[in-house]
Write a protein that holds these residues in place. Structure first.
Motif, PDB file in Angstrom:
ATOM      1  N   UNK A   8       0.697  -0.289  -0.234  1.00 59.65           N
ATOM      2  CA  UNK A   8       1.330   0.891   0.342  1.00 59.65           C
ATOM      3  C   UNK A   8       2.782   0.805   0.700  1.00 59.65           C
ATOM      4  N   UNK A   9       3.161  -0.543   0.954  1.00 58.69           N
ATOM      5  CA  UNK A   9       4.574  -0.644   1.318  1.00 58.69           C
ATOM      6  C   UNK A   9       5.665  -1.199   0.137  1.00 58.69           C
ATOM      7  N   UNK A  10       4.835  -1.183  -1.207  1.00 58.05           N
ATOM      8  CA  UNK A  10       5.805  -1.320  -2.387  1.00 58.05           C
ATOM      9  C   UNK A  10       5.875  -2.748  -2.809  1.00 58.05           C
ATOM     10  N   UNK A  11       5.235  -3.540  -2.305  1.00 57.42           N
ATOM     11  CA  UNK A  11       5.470  -5.006  -2.657  1.00 57.42           C
ATOM     12  C   UNK A  11       4.877  -5.185  -3.988  1.00 57.42           C
ATOM     13  N   UNK A  12       5.256  -6.088  -4.904  1.00 53.42           N
ATOM     14  CA  UNK A  12       5.183  -6.435  -6.292  1.00 53.42           C
ATOM     15  C   UNK A  12       3.922  -7.436  -6.292  1.00 53.42           C
TER      16      UNK A  12
END
Length: 730
Positions: free
Chosen positions: A201-205
């Motif tokens: 949700x926070x956009x980490x790969x």
């Protein structure tokens, strides 16, 4: 449950569980007063809440709102502020002081407390120091409230948000945004999949380094429940790469970094290392060191040549050659291991060892892993036996996987000899704690049956000790004549040897009933328990009969059987108390099992003495269900008081799995054979059969029985105790 929004002012807080912050409160809304249940960091009368959740009907308490998230507003008028402060929300402000402050400042009271403590000091009875303290406490609460709400805004549930704030304080949001996987180590109960979902949700790969490092630790922790204390490097890398959908070289890099940072421990030759969580490497290594030290330390010699004949004469017995060998070995060695199956004279030998120790003036303590195993040990030896947890004086602790005990090197057990039964059930963490509490010079006798299932927790203590060939052990393998007439004993030994048990002999204590499919097998099991065995033998279907299944799933699994048996043996009736927890209904008279260690549950014994702690696998009968918040359960003479919040730790126990039956003995055992093939193996079958004292009834197909008997599925557990013991002995 349809999601709704509810807004109102807290009128009163009815109940708060301090462990998990589960709260019951009354909320004043435009529609009247409504009961609300949910997890709240801190709520007080007078605060305005905006809740998201839905209405449900509690079977006993009627319509209530179940909150899944919330936002809080401070009161904004003098009357509500007065109620808010009078509730004790700010330490040092009680009803009298609250009234004085609100009478002076009215609607501006909270602004004065937060921003103008110098004005607050003009109230009679409020010194400048008190005013500053009130302001500090209020600001701290606001900061906590804002942080928790910010965490909830990230999609974290309220219960976890509170725990995260407790772990990281005001920097919680910053820490989570920088590395959501930090929660995995810091917050118990917030597991890796939850961290992974938050990170997405926070956009980490997917190849974020902290993700892969946390994934390695998760994979090792996950495999603890399979009994492994470590995984081979290659296997760990492949499993983690598959789970995370990343290339193996990415995992390998993370593994090297994790070892460098001491998040993981590597042992062995480069490229083929054993990879441990540090806690488990240290535990197995410590067990090896402590065992070696106890075994090699010189002991005062014990007299046995003249003593053994005296014991035989007084008890009108003659020990076999192996039994005599075992008693002498216990006298001559610092540590001795005694193993043997049913009917081989293990109990008689153990009594002989106890008599020998007593005649040599040794103070002896006896213990076993579970309450039922300890009771059985007491009955068989005539000497008091305690659970290992009680012996070591367990301390209440949030982490059930790593218990804390009072007894250790600095406060050792006061005995000259310690005897532990059912060693196969003991995991490496508990065994390490036990060894640390054994004082130098104490003799240690370890008793068990390595053909039974190994411990539920990680480790393979009994088998590893024997495999190491560093500690003296005797295996009793000859069935005594008085046990030869027992088909339970005969068939148990046949199963261990891979021979098909006798299924057509109906004149003994072992019976086989055919079932064509899982439905008919389940029907037969229920009929045997509810009707046939009680009518034919006078057996109590709840107290005397135990259904032991290989599995939880399917029609003959424990879940389905428990539902059917509750309906037949303990149906709903007027005047019989009951309480729902989720989809499960607990009723007075139900047979239930505790599913995790809980050191806080208080119980009372018949003599009036009080203790605390009900452990994983303990079985009891519900004796009463009262109003909020307690249920009374009788665990073999320990009358325990259960908070309703603890009902999630219980399950029905008319039917239990073979793993949960370890260490116990039941008059009548019913064993359905139907199960997934991965659960149809020899030592599971053997464990179930050997739990029966008077009768064992196997229900199913001959093909299943033959498959289980032949399937000597290697109890592959990656454990290193045997290797560490050999290294200590070099």
């Amino acid at each position: 449950m349809e999601t709704e929004t509810l807004k109102g002012t807290v009128n009163s807080v009815i109940y708060v569980n301090e462990l998990n912050r589960h709260t019951i409160l009354k909320l004043l809304t435009d529609s009247g007063e409504i009961t609300v249940a949910g997890t709240f960091a801190d709520v007080n009368p007078g605060e305005t809440l905006t809740l998201k959740g839905g209405f449900s009907v509690h079977p006993k308490y009627g319509r209530q709102f179940s909150a899944v998230s919330y936002e809080k507003e401070l009161p904004d008028n003098a009357d509500v502020i007065m109620k808010y402060l009078a509730s004790g929300v700010i330490k040092g402000i009680g009803p009298v002081t609250a009234k004085a402050i609100v009478e002076k400042f009215g609607d501006e009271t909270l602004d004065i407390i937060e921003n103008h403590p110098d004005k607050l000091a003009t109230v009679r009875g409020v010194t400048k120091a008190k005013a500053n303290q009130f302001s500090f406490e209020f600001a701290k609460q606001n900061s906590a409230r804002k942080t928790i709400i910010s965490l909830i805004d990230l999609g974290i549930d309220a219960h976890s948000a509170i725990k995260i704030f407790d772990a990281f304080g005001e920097s919680a949001v910053e820490n989570v945004r920088r590395n959501p996987y930090a929660i995995y180590e810091a917050v118990r109960g917030f597991d890796f999949p939850a961290c992974d979902a938050l990170a997405a949700r926070l956009g980490f790969s997917g190849d974020f380094p902290r993700r892969v490092e946390a994934g390695l630790r998760y994979m090792l922790r996950y495999n603890l429940q399979n009994g492994h204390t470590y995984l081979p490097r290659r296997q760990l890398t492949e499993l983690t790469a598959t789970m995370l959908s990343v290339e193996p070289y990415v995992v390998d890099e993370a593994l090297v970094n994790s070892v460098d940072k001491a998040y993981l421990t590597a042992f062995g030759d480069a490229g083929a290392e054993k990879i441990f969580l540090p806690r488990y490497f240290n535990a197995e290594n410590a067990c090896a060191e402590l065992l070696y030290a106890l075994n090699s330390r010189k002991k005062a010699p014990l007299k046995y040549k003249d003593v053994i004949p005296k014991i035989e004469k007084e008890n009108s017995i003659t020990y076999s050659e192996k039994q005599t060998e075992a008693i002498i070995a216990a006298a001559e060695n610092g540590i001795f291991v005694l193993t043997g199956g049913p009917g081989t004279g293990k109990t008689t030998t153990l009594r002989g060892i106890i008599s020998l120790f007593e005649r040599n003036g040794l103070k002896i303590l006896l213990a076993a892993p579970t309450g039922r195993a300890a009771m059985r040990m007491t009955a068989l030896t005539g000497k008091e036996a305690k659970t290992i947890h009680r012996l070591l004086e367990v301390v209440p602790n949030d982490d059930d996987d790593v218990p804390v005990f009072n007894r250790d090197e600095g406060y050792p057990l006061e005995c000259d000899a310690l005897i532990i039964d059912e060693l196969s059930m003991v995991d490496v963490i508990v065994f390490e704690a036990l060894l640390r509490a054994v004082k130098p010079g104490c003799r240690l006798v370890l008793v068990g049956d390595y053909n039974q299932l190994p411990s539920v927790g990680a480790g393979n203590i009994l088998e590893d000790i024997i495999k190491s060939e560093t500690i003296h052990f005797v295996n009793l393998d000859v069935i005594f004549r008085q046990s030869e007439d027992s088909l339970i004993v005969t068939n148990a030994h046949k199963i261990v040897n891979g021979e098909l048990p006798l299924l057509n002999d109906t004149a003994h204590d072992f019976f086989f009933l055919r079932g064509s499919d899982t439905a008919s097998i389940a029907d037969t099991v229920v009929d045997l328990c509810a009707n046939r065995l009680p009518k034919a033998y006078g057996a109590d279907p709840v107290k005397d009969i135990q259904i032991i299944s290989p599995t939880r799933i399917g029609e003959s699994g424990t879940t389905a059987l428990n539902s059917r048996l509750q309906a037949v043996l303990n149906p709903k009736s007027a005047g019989k108390g009951e309480r729902a927890y989720g989809s499960t209904v607990f009723r007075v008279g139900d047979k239930v099992m505790q599913t995790k260690n809980n050191y806080d549950i208080v119980y009372k014994l018949a003599d009036g003495s009080v203790g605390a702690g009900i452990y994983n696998g303990d079985i009891g009968i519900i004796t009463s269900i009262g109003k909020e918040p307690f249920i009374a359960i009788d665990f073999d003479g320990r009358l325990a008081q259960y908070s309703f919040d603890w009902l999630g730790q219980l399950e029905h126990a008319y039917a239990i799995t073979a793993h949960k039956s370890q260490g116990s003995e039941y008059a009548y055992v019913i064993f359905p054979t139907a199960a997934p093939k991965k659960l149809q193996y020899r030592n599971l079958f053997y464990t179930a059969v050997t739990r029966a004292k008077d009768m064992c009834v196997v229900v199913g197909s001959r093909e299943d029985v033959e498959y289980m008997t032949k399937n000597k599925r290697e109890r592959l557990r990656y454990t290193a105790l045997a290797q560490f013991l050999r290294l200590e002995a070099l």
